[in-house]
Write an enzyme that holds these catalytic residues in place. Structure first.
Site, mmCIF file in Angstrom:
data_model
loop_
_atom_site.group_PDB
_atom_site.id
_atom_site.type_symbol
_atom_site.label_atom_id
_atom_site.label_comp_id
_atom_site.label_asym_id
_atom_site.label_seq_id
_atom_site.Cartn_x
_atom_site.Cartn_y
_atom_site.Cartn_z
ATOM 1 N N PHE A 53 25.027 15.930 33.082
ATOM 2 C CA PHE A 53 24.915 16.130 31.642
ATOM 3 C C PHE A 53 26.334 16.180 31.083
ATOM 4 N N THR A 80 30.660 18.285 27.197
ATOM 5 C CA THR A 80 31.968 18.910 26.959
ATOM 6 C C THR A 80 33.113 17.902 27.058
ATOM 7 N N PRO A 82 37.703 17.458 26.666
ATOM 8 C CA PRO A 82 38.946 18.232 26.797
ATOM 9 C C PRO A 82 39.242 19.061 25.543
ATOM 10 N N GLY A 116 34.357 22.352 23.537
ATOM 11 C CA GLY A 116 33.288 22.789 24.422
ATOM 12 C C GLY A 116 32.195 23.469 23.629
ATOM 13 N N SER A 117 32.467 24.689 23.189
ATOM 14 C CA SER A 117 31.463 25.436 22.433
ATOM 15 C C SER A 117 31.019 24.681 21.191
ATOM 16 N N TRP A 161 34.955 18.964 32.452
ATOM 17 C CA TRP A 161 34.130 20.034 33.006
ATOM 18 C C TRP A 161 32.682 19.604 33.214
ATOM 19 N N ILE A 162 32.499 18.402 33.704
ATOM 20 C CA ILE A 162 31.149 17.889 33.917
ATOM 21 C C ILE A 162 30.710 18.153 35.362
ATOM 22 N N GLY A 188 34.569 47.880 49.485
ATOM 23 C CA GLY A 188 35.972 48.188 49.738
ATOM 24 C C GLY A 188 36.775 46.917 49.985
ATOM 25 N N GLU A 207 26.696 26.607 30.159
ATOM 26 C CA GLU A 207 25.462 26.529 29.369
ATOM 27 C C GLU A 207 25.618 27.304 28.060
HETATM 28 C C1 LIG Z 1 31.717 25.272 36.374
HETATM 29 C C2 LIG Z 1 31.466 24.634 35.059
HETATM 30 C C3 LIG Z 1 30.528 23.638 34.959
HETATM 31 C C4 LIG Z 1 30.306 23.000 33.740
HETATM 32 N N1 LIG Z 1 29.409 21.972 33.685
HETATM 33 C C5 LIG Z 1 29.263 21.286 32.513
HETATM 34 C C6 LIG Z 1 28.399 20.156 32.445
HETATM 35 O O1 LIG Z 1 27.735 19.796 33.429
HETATM 36 N N2 LIG Z 1 28.312 19.480 31.283
HETATM 37 C C7 LIG Z 1 29.014 19.839 30.184
HETATM 38 O O2 LIG Z 1 28.907 19.185 29.152
HETATM 39 N N3 LIG Z 1 29.838 20.926 30.199
HETATM 40 C C8 LIG Z 1 29.976 21.654 31.352
HETATM 41 N N4 LIG Z 1 30.819 22.732 31.401
HETATM 42 C C9 LIG Z 1 31.546 23.119 30.216
HETATM 43 C C10 LIG Z 1 30.952 24.350 29.556
HETATM 44 O O3 LIG Z 1 29.745 24.033 28.931
HETATM 45 C C11 LIG Z 1 31.997 24.871 28.562
HETATM 46 O O4 LIG Z 1 33.065 25.385 29.329
HETATM 47 C C12 LIG Z 1 31.453 25.920 27.629
HETATM 48 O O5 LIG Z 1 30.551 25.362 26.734
HETATM 49 C C13 LIG Z 1 32.578 26.592 26.851
HETATM 50 O O6 LIG Z 1 33.368 25.637 26.232
HETATM 51 P P1 LIG Z 1 34.957 25.644 26.426
HETATM 52 O O7 LIG Z 1 35.262 25.798 27.854
HETATM 53 O O8 LIG Z 1 35.511 24.491 25.708
HETATM 54 O O9 LIG Z 1 35.412 26.969 25.704
HETATM 55 P P2 LIG Z 1 35.847 27.098 24.180
HETATM 56 O O10 LIG Z 1 34.906 26.398 23.310
HETATM 57 O O11 LIG Z 1 37.298 26.781 24.066
HETATM 58 O O12 LIG Z 1 35.627 28.631 23.956
HETATM 59 C C14 LIG Z 1 36.464 29.608 24.584
HETATM 60 C C15 LIG Z 1 35.958 30.983 24.238
HETATM 61 O O13 LIG Z 1 36.067 31.180 22.835
HETATM 62 C C16 LIG Z 1 35.004 31.968 22.369
HETATM 63 N N5 LIG Z 1 34.203 31.228 21.380
HETATM 64 C C17 LIG Z 1 34.088 29.884 21.229
HETATM 65 N N6 LIG Z 1 33.281 29.576 20.216
HETATM 66 C C18 LIG Z 1 32.867 30.744 19.715
HETATM 67 C C19 LIG Z 1 32.015 31.109 18.629
HETATM 68 N N7 LIG Z 1 31.423 30.180 17.866
HETATM 69 N N8 LIG Z 1 31.805 32.411 18.385
HETATM 70 C C20 LIG Z 1 32.433 33.346 19.127
HETATM 71 N N9 LIG Z 1 33.243 33.072 20.143
HETATM 72 C C21 LIG Z 1 33.460 31.783 20.437
HETATM 73 C C22 LIG Z 1 34.170 32.331 23.571
HETATM 74 O O14 LIG Z 1 34.585 33.575 24.079
HETATM 75 C C23 LIG Z 1 34.506 31.247 24.552
HETATM 76 O O15 LIG Z 1 34.324 31.656 25.893
HETATM 77 C C24 LIG Z 1 31.032 23.394 32.602
HETATM 78 C C25 LIG Z 1 31.974 24.431 32.706
HETATM 79 C C26 LIG Z 1 32.188 25.051 33.917
HETATM 80 C C27 LIG Z 1 33.176 26.143 34.005
HETATM 81 C C1 LIG Z 2 44.833 43.523 49.196
HETATM 82 C C2 LIG Z 2 44.749 44.820 49.969
HETATM 83 C C3 LIG Z 2 45.897 45.390 50.456
HETATM 84 C C4 LIG Z 2 45.840 46.578 51.196
HETATM 85 N N1 LIG Z 2 47.005 47.093 51.688
HETATM 86 C C5 LIG Z 2 46.960 48.220 52.455
HETATM 87 C C6 LIG Z 2 48.145 48.752 53.027
HETATM 88 O O1 LIG Z 2 49.245 48.232 52.838
HETATM 89 N N2 LIG Z 2 48.064 49.838 53.813
HETATM 90 C C7 LIG Z 2 46.877 50.447 54.054
HETATM 91 O O2 LIG Z 2 46.858 51.437 54.770
HETATM 92 N N3 LIG Z 2 45.729 49.994 53.516
HETATM 93 C C8 LIG Z 2 45.741 48.893 52.716
HETATM 94 N N4 LIG Z 2 44.572 48.386 52.156
HETATM 95 C C9 LIG Z 2 43.307 49.071 52.409
HETATM 96 C C10 LIG Z 2 42.865 49.915 51.193
HETATM 97 O O3 LIG Z 2 43.658 51.082 51.050
HETATM 98 C C11 LIG Z 2 41.388 50.289 51.436
HETATM 99 O O4 LIG Z 2 40.686 49.089 51.271
HETATM 100 C C12 LIG Z 2 40.858 51.341 50.496
HETATM 101 O O5 LIG Z 2 41.410 52.613 50.820
HETATM 102 C C13 LIG Z 2 39.346 51.448 50.580
HETATM 103 O O6 LIG Z 2 38.959 51.662 51.898
HETATM 104 P P1 LIG Z 2 37.876 50.724 52.587
HETATM 105 O O7 LIG Z 2 38.169 49.327 52.274
HETATM 106 O O8 LIG Z 2 37.773 51.113 53.993
HETATM 107 O O9 LIG Z 2 36.554 51.094 51.834
HETATM 108 P P2 LIG Z 2 35.511 52.229 52.266
HETATM 109 O O10 LIG Z 2 36.209 53.465 52.627
HETATM 110 O O11 LIG Z 2 34.577 51.676 53.237
HETATM 111 O O12 LIG Z 2 34.798 52.482 50.885
HETATM 112 C C14 LIG Z 2 33.994 51.460 50.289
HETATM 113 C C15 LIG Z 2 33.477 51.974 48.973
HETATM 114 O O13 LIG Z 2 32.622 53.078 49.178
HETATM 115 C C16 LIG Z 2 32.723 54.009 48.131
HETATM 116 N N5 LIG Z 2 33.173 55.287 48.649
HETATM 117 C C17 LIG Z 2 33.885 55.526 49.782
HETATM 118 N N6 LIG Z 2 34.095 56.817 49.926
HETATM 119 C C18 LIG Z 2 33.526 57.439 48.892
HETATM 120 C C19 LIG Z 2 33.410 58.788 48.471
HETATM 121 N N7 LIG Z 2 33.920 59.786 49.183
HETATM 122 N N8 LIG Z 2 32.731 59.050 47.335
HETATM 123 C C20 LIG Z 2 32.223 58.048 46.613
HETATM 124 N N9 LIG Z 2 32.306 56.774 46.964
HETATM 125 C C21 LIG Z 2 32.943 56.469 48.070
HETATM 126 C C22 LIG Z 2 33.702 53.415 47.134
HETATM 127 O O14 LIG Z 2 32.971 52.714 46.165
HETATM 128 C C23 LIG Z 2 34.506 52.466 47.984
HETATM 129 O O15 LIG Z 2 35.049 51.431 47.207
HETATM 130 C C24 LIG Z 2 44.599 47.207 51.396
HETATM 131 C C25 LIG Z 2 43.439 46.645 50.862
HETATM 132 C C26 LIG Z 2 43.508 45.459 50.183
HETATM 133 C C27 LIG Z 2 42.251 44.859 49.643
#
Ligand SMILES: Cc1cc2nc3c(=O)[nH]c(=O)nc-3n(C[C@H](O)[C@H](O)[C@H](O)COP(=O)(O)OP(=O)(O)OC[C@H]3O[C@@H](n4cnc5c(N)ncnc54)[C@H](O)[C@@H]3O)c2cc1C
Ligand SMILES: Cc1cc2nc3c(=O)[nH]c(=O)nc-3n(C[C@H](O)[C@H](O)[C@H](O)COP(=O)(O)OP(=O)(O)OC[C@H]3O[C@@H](n4cnc5c(N)ncnc54)[C@H](O)[C@@H]3O)c2cc1C
Lengths: 377, 262
Positions: A125, A128, A130, A133-134, A158-159, A337, A361
């Site tokens: 379809f 859209t 360049p 879109g909207s 974006w088709i 986590g 859409e």
């Molecule tokens: C993965 C993917 C698949 C797609 N597949 C298709 C496809 O198969 N065929 C096709 O034709 N298109 C396709 N599209 C395009 C898609 O339909 C457009 O991206 C969408 O309609 C938004 O248009 P735009 O990206 O130009 O955003 P813009 O029109 O530039 O709008 C950007 C933002 O401005 C705001 N905005 C815009 N207009 C208004 C308004 N009137 N009121 C309030 N806020 C507004 C909204 O927050 C919007 O998100 C696809 C896009 C993606 C990401």
């Molecule tokens: C990009 C990245 C970089 C990182 N770098 C470091 C680093 O340099 N050094 C390091 O030591 N670690 C690092 N980490 C690990 C990071 O600190 C842990 O991911 C984080 O502490 C969460 O622990 P977890 O992933 O084991 O999640 P979990 O402990 O398994 O927890 C998962 C989820 O359970 C829920 N949950 C857990 N406990 C509780 C509670 N008591 N009460 C309520 N909800 C709870 C929360 O929603 C939480 O998000 C990194 C992680 C990422 C993604």
């Protein structure tokens, strides 16, 4: 997670949902685990079509499934549990079928619908551009009368299926205030897909630009009358919104499954996360919001199935379901986590797909615009 | 040709099994039921034959009302008819009893090929194929992984230890299907819609010519006396060390002396 309302489904709907679940676990998930992340799963699409799912709500006399939109939505929801790409493919593939079923001539229907439903042809379809879109009415692509046909020139952007589709419905200007819809086969000279975009989600569904450099199509390629194009596009998008809503509900269910799996096995602070009340409250919230979104999508589909005006309802369903999907998938990433942000696990992919679902859409602000217009008219 | 496919509706292999109070049956609450996967190969074999040569496919089961869902699935995949011999109120029936009930029902139907899975997932008794064939006075071939059809006969391929056995069986006969025979199809959307309109015939044991008291309860030759879950799997043992060669030697020793698998 199965729907809390599973028991309200008819026996056939349950059988179909079960069949799709089997497909997802036996074929889709294993495929996703081993295939390159940007590969279009044409073979799985063909498998779905062989199951009769290539044209679910379109007329049986042209090879479609002859089922209702509620059934279509259910299949998309079950498929999207494993990610949005394949469901998105079925959804977009449905747009040319919808347009042909409703606006095509008998000859156009006979020529294309059976082959679309069987999956021999993949549909796209192309609205859209360049620069727009909207604001679909602002497209710049032109179709000029040329002998007994048309010459289409312009650029699309974006088709979905840009590089893999066999049949495009292309919208082009046939006059100053006139947009028309055309059927363009992928082999048409002058039609060139550009390299697909590199996007955060729905990566297995290629999306990209099309260059139309004087693409000649016969008079029989025009769908509806000259000037019907914008109405056709907007009508297709109205229905498409229900399908994106269904896809979003599937993403929610997939995310909830991922979160449930993690908290059941993960221990923190001396007990499994599943025993933690904060975690439990989050899960309950995710489930409740998912069911609310699902119910709204179901009702929008039901409204469409009962031949009532459903445009505002579809806008509401798409808006709520995709916003819910972003919330629920973000919660799932959080609950998992660091595992949640790993590309080896499903949560982040579902989150990425949910973000995109808010834009396709019709961006969600456009859904608000449609809905507000209905409220204030 | 007329095909009869015997279907068992069994707990999903992924269902978590719990033993019910009393210790001789499984707790059926929360169990998800499926058509036994081996029966799916049988059904697919019958459907492919019907598509190639014409005829009918009838799905037959002995089971409770929930098994209708399994029969409906067979109808959705392309079976023409479905029959359920109702098991309600019968209590435990052993394999021979099931074979007698199925044979009784099959005798009343035109049949060129009777299809079964080589075993039913769950009980895994693996005796129904020969039992049913004996009761029907038909030849049988079991554990079939490939078929070639001839006039009035079938060539059946069986994987046996280190070799492949090819058996020619005259028809009518009983075929026990197993994994490898084919790739069972999914039900199609059209099939699911069409299945809605097909009726499932529910019969009593008496309809199958079997007096319930001769197969059920005390009359059963085989009875379950106790069910036990398998022991919980032991924790994974990690072979520590920085030297891969040493670790490999240690692993070999463990496999030989502790696990005794070498
Ligand atoms: C993965 C993917 C698949 C797609 N597949 C298709 C496809 O198969 N065929 C096709 O034709 N298109 C396709 N599209 C395009 C898609 O339909 C457009 O991206 C969408 O309609 C938004 O248009 P735009 O990206 O130009 O955003 P813009 O029109 O530039 O709008 C950007 C933002 O401005 C705001 N905005 C815009 N207009 C208004 C308004 N009137 N009121 C309030 N806020 C507004 C909204 O927050 C919007 O998100 C696809 C896009 C993606 C990401
Ligand atoms: C990009 C990245 C970089 C990182 N770098 C470091 C680093 O340099 N050094 C390091 O030591 N670690 C690092 N980490 C690990 C990071 O600190 C842990 O991911 C984080 O502490 C969460 O622990 P977890 O992933 O084991 O999640 P979990 O402990 O398994 O927890 C998962 C989820 O359970 C829920 N949950 C857990 N406990 C509780 C509670 N008591 N009460 C309520 N909800 C709870 C929360 O929603 C939480 O998000 C990194 C992680 C990422 C993604």
């Amino acid at each position: 997670m199965k729907s809390l309302f599973e028991d309200l489904r008819t026996e056939e709907q349950r059988a179909l949902a079960e069949t799709v679940r089997r497909f997802v676990s036996a074929e889709l998930r294993p495929y996703l685990a081993v295939s390159p992340p940007d590969e279009f799963p044409r073979r799985l699409f063909s498998r779905l079509c062989a199951m009769g799912l290539g044209g679910i709500p379109f007329p049986a006399e042209y090879g479609g499934g002859g089922a209702d939109y509620a059934t279509y939505a259910l299949v998309l929801e079950e498929l999207a549990v494993a990610g949005g790409a394949l469901a998105g493919t079925l959804s977009v593939h449905g747009l040319p079928q919808l347009i042909l079923s409703r606006y095509g001539t008998e000859e156009q229907r006979r020529r294309y619908l059976p082959r679309l439903a069987s999956g021999e042809l993949l549909g796209a379809f192309a609205l859209t551009e360049p620069e727009t879109g909207s604001d679909a009415a602002a497209i710049a692509t032109r179709a000029a009368a040329d002998g007994d046909g048309f010459l289409i020139s312009g650029n699309k952007a974006w088709i979905t299926h840009s590089t893999v589709a066999d049949l495009f419905v292309v919208f082009a200007r046939t006059g100053e205030r006139e947009i028309s819809a055309f059927l363009v086969e992928k082999t048409a000279p002058g039609l060139t897909p550009l390299p697909p975009e590199r996007k955060m989600g729905l990566r297995r569904s290629p999306t990209g630009g099309l260059s139309l450099a004087g693409v000649r199509v016969p008079a029989g390629a025009l769908v509806g009358r000259p000037g019907d194009g914008l109405g056709i596009a907007l009508a297709a998008l109205d229905s498409g919104r229900i399908t994106i809503g269904a896809l979003a509900v599937g993403l929610c269910r997939g995310a909830l499954d991922a979160a449930l799996g993690y908290v059941r096995t993960r221990k923190a602070f001396g007990r499994p996360l599943e025993k933690n009340d904060v975690v439990r409250a989050r899960l309950a919230e995710m489930a409740a919001r998912t069911e609310a979104a699902a119910a709204l999508v179901r009702e929008a589909a039901r409204l469409r199935d009962s031949d009532r005006p459903f445009s505002a309802a579809a806008a509401a369903a798409k808006l709520v379901a995709t916003d819910t999907a972003l919330f629920v998938t973000a919660e799932a990433v959080q609950l998992c986590g660091a595992t949640g942000v790993s590309e080896e696990f499903p949560a982040i992919h579902l989150f990425n797909d949910a973000k995109i679902a808010q834009i396709v859409e019709g961006a969600n602000d456009v859904q608000r615009m449609v809905l507000a217009r209905a409220l204030l008219s | 040709m007329n095909h009869i496919v015997c279907i068992a509706y069994v707990p999903d292999t992924e269902t978590k099994i719990r033993i019910a109070a009393g210790g001789v049956s499984i707790d059926e609450a929360d169990v998800k039921w499926i058509v036994s996967p081996y029966d799916e190969y049988a059904l697919e074999g019958a459907l492919q034959m019907k598509e190639a040569k014409g005829g009918t496919v009838t799905a037959l089961t002995f089971g409770p009302a929930r098994a209708d869902t399994g029969l409906r699935e067979c109808l959705a995949r392309g079976a023409d008819d479905a029959i359920r011999i109702a098991s309600e109120g019968l209590g435990e029936v052993d394999s021979l009893g099931v074979a007698r009930l199925l044979a009784g029902a099959i005798k009343a139907l035109p049949h060129d090929v009777v299809w079964m899975g080589n075993k039913g997932v769950g009980t895994d008794a693996q005796v129904l194929v020969p039992m049913l064939a004996e009761l029907l006075d038909l030849p049988h071939v079991n554990l079939v992984t490939k078929l070639e059809w001839k006039d009035g006969a079938v060539l059946a391929y069986r994987e046996i230890e280190g070799a492949r056995e090819i058996v020619e069986m005259p028809l009518p006969g009983v075929i026990g299907a197993t994994k490898g025979l084919n790739e069972p199809r999914y039900a199609s959307l059209k099939g699911i819609m069409a299945a809605k309109k097909k009726a499932i015939a529910v019969k009593t044991p008496a309809d199958a010519g079997v007096d319930p008291v001769t197969v059920a309860g005390e009359a059963a030759h085989v009875r379950w006396t106790k069910l036990e879950l398998p022991p919980a799997r032991q924790a994974v043992k990690l072979v520590p060390g920085d030297d891969p060669a040493k670790a490999a030697t240690e692993l070999l020793r463990l496999l030989r002396d502790e696990a005794k698998v070498l």
